[in-house]
Design a protein around this motif. Structure first.
Motif: not given
Length: 518
Positions: A290, A398, A400, A413
């Motif tokens: 997050g 988010y 990544t 997620y």
């Protein structure tokens, strides 16, 4: 006179029948096995007045016969009475927890743990989550199992060192089976567990509490699960540690124990730090974490705020470090964010009006970020800052380093709620907190028992969902409290038998689901 019928004891009734002579007889008739039998003829007459008298006498005779029959006890009744007289409180015991949770305990594989006391403590935690002392009382009163509390504490003293690895291995093997070996994605989160004690030690420390129990010593519990919230492993950390410092050591330890390889790690923003992300990348871990959008660079924030957001809109932003920031907008989230901000503002306004805020309250914790100093002594609300935050309503980010598409990142997620649900079940249904133990090894044993109980709870939840049952796992646990078994000795053969007492509809549904699936 019309035929009258008086049904009384044992199927006896009166009837009036015509005779060939022209008179009528009043008789007492019984019915047995579908056949009628004349028990007694009261008399006969050709006058209506006399027949009414005979009818009255017949009713009296039936009452007399009924009273005599009520005094008669058959041989079978006598035997039943003997059995019933032999029963005592110890003859009836609660078997629901063992029937339901014990069955699942064995199915998962925990029966390989040979210590019977561990089984008792786990099942008690599921059915009646009480203190260890009250658990001992429950086992004796309801299960007929007699345990000495000192023996329980001696067992707890060595439980974690001897059983934790075995418990985790059983849980991991079961999770692999349920997920069909798909452990390409794992979820990690932490929670605080507080103690009903004021003193600290090397494990129990005061620190930031997610439960709002800042004055209580606490520990951190880290939990790793697969898709759906199925347990892999757990670790305990001292209560003053920074959450972010637990992630890498936990993953490395889990990878070594379970040969996990390098799954995609999904964690909450609370575990986000530049150091963590750099080390995860260095160790070849892929992750979805997050994001704290307001902490991003000025350039990225400008790009986010300059976007025209609408329901379901998603953007990908490449970051300088090679990672990807995925940002999504939801109308529902926007409404929730606005509601929460407004509620936080109203709380601050109420506290200012009551004069309860001081300079020490001006910080970035929660909605205190809207406070400011006016002059040297006046605390005010910065309404411009409050309005500026509206621009971020509905946005979720988010970060990544995976090659997954934006929608896959978001969907993966979203599964993080399963681990949040795991903590909720552990804290509310299994009452893992507060913890009353003081010694480290007993604290560790308590968590080990609760972790095992969670695995069983989770498996029951799975089959209830699979069978489309309307039962919640909490309701299922309550139903086990009143599932009884009766033990009796037959008076002639002297054989002792045990029988389950008849269950109600919901108990029967639960019992049949467990029997079918396990």
């Amino acid at each position: 006179m019309k035929l009258g019928v008086a049904w009384l004891f044992l199927g006896m009734f009166l009837r009036k029948i015509k005779n060939r002579s022209g008179s009528s007889s009043v008789q007492i008739i019984s019915k047995a096995s579908g056949r009628y039998k004349v028990l007694k003829t009261i008399g006969s007459s050709s006058t209506e007045q006399e027949l009414q008298k005979l009818w009255f006498l017949g009713k009296q005779e039936i009452e007399k016969l009924s009273a005599q029959s009520a005094l008669f006890v058959s041989e079978k009744d006598t035997l039943v009475e003997q059995v019933m007289n032999s029963l005592g409180n110890a003859s009836i015991r609660t078997v629901g927890p063992e029937l339901i949770f014990g069955k699942i305990y064995d199915h998962i594989g925990f029966q390989v743990i040979e210590q019977e006391m561990f089984r008792h403590l786990v099942i008690s935690r599921l059915a009646f989550p009480l203190s260890k002392l009250k658990t001992v009382d429950y086992l004796y009163r309801y299960q007929g199992v007699q345990l000495d509390i000192d023996a329980v504490y001696r067992f707890l003293d060595k439980l974690n060192s001897s059983l934790k690895a075995q418990v985790e291995q059983v849980a991991f093997t079961h999770t692999k089976k349920i997920l069909e070996n798909n452990l390409s994605v794992v979820f990690y989160d932490m929670t605080t567990l507080y103690f009903e004690a004021s003193d600290e030690d090397d494990l129990r420390k005061t620190g930031f509490s997610k439960d709002g129990k800042h004055q209580h010593p606490q520990i951190y519990l880290g939990l790793l699960v697969g898709l759906g919230g199925y347990a892999i492993g757990y670790e305990i950390f001292e209560g003053s540690i920074y959450e972010g410092h637990t992630l890498i050591p936990f993953l490395e330890k889990a990878a070594a124990k379970f040969n996990l390889g390098k799954p995609i790690v999904i964690a909450d923003a609370g575990l986000l730090s530049m150091g963590n992300l750099a080390e995860l990348t260095q160790r070849n871990y892929q992750y979805i974490i997050g994001a704290r959008l307001k902490s991003e660079s000025k350039t990225i924030k400008q790009k986010i705020l300059s976007t025209s957001w609408e329901e379901g809109h998603v953007v990908n932003i490449k970051k300088d470090d090679g990672t990807k920031l995925v940002v999504a907008f939801s109308n529902n989230r926007a409404a929730k964010d606005q509601h929460n901000r407004q509620r936080g503002l109203q709380r601050l306004e109420k506290q200012i009006k009551a004069g309860r805020l001081t300079k020490s309250n001006i910080n970035n914790k929660g909605y205190n970020k809207y406070l400011k100093m006016q002059g040297k002594i006046t605390i005010e609300i910065d309404y411009e800052k409050f309005k500026a935050d509206k621009l971020w309503d509905g946005l979720k980010g988010y970060i990544t380093n995976t090659q997954l598409g934006a929608k896959q990142v978001i969907e993966n997620y979203k599964n993080l709620w399963h681990i949040e649900n795991a903590f909720r079940m552990s804290k509310t249904d299994l009452r893992i907190r507060p913890i009353y133990h003081r010694l480290r090894h007993r604290i560790e044993a308590h968590v080990c028992i609760s972790f095992t109980a969670y695995c069983i709870y989770k498996e029951l939840e799975r089959v209830l969902y699979k069978e489309k049952s309307t039962l919640s796992i909490k309701k299922a646990a309550e139903l086990t409290h009143n599932m009884y078994e009766i033990t009796f000795t037959l008076p002639e053969s002297k054989h002792t038998q045990s029988k389950l007492l008849k269950m109600d509809d919901l108990q029967t549904e639960l019992y049949q689901i467990v029997q079918k699936n396990f």
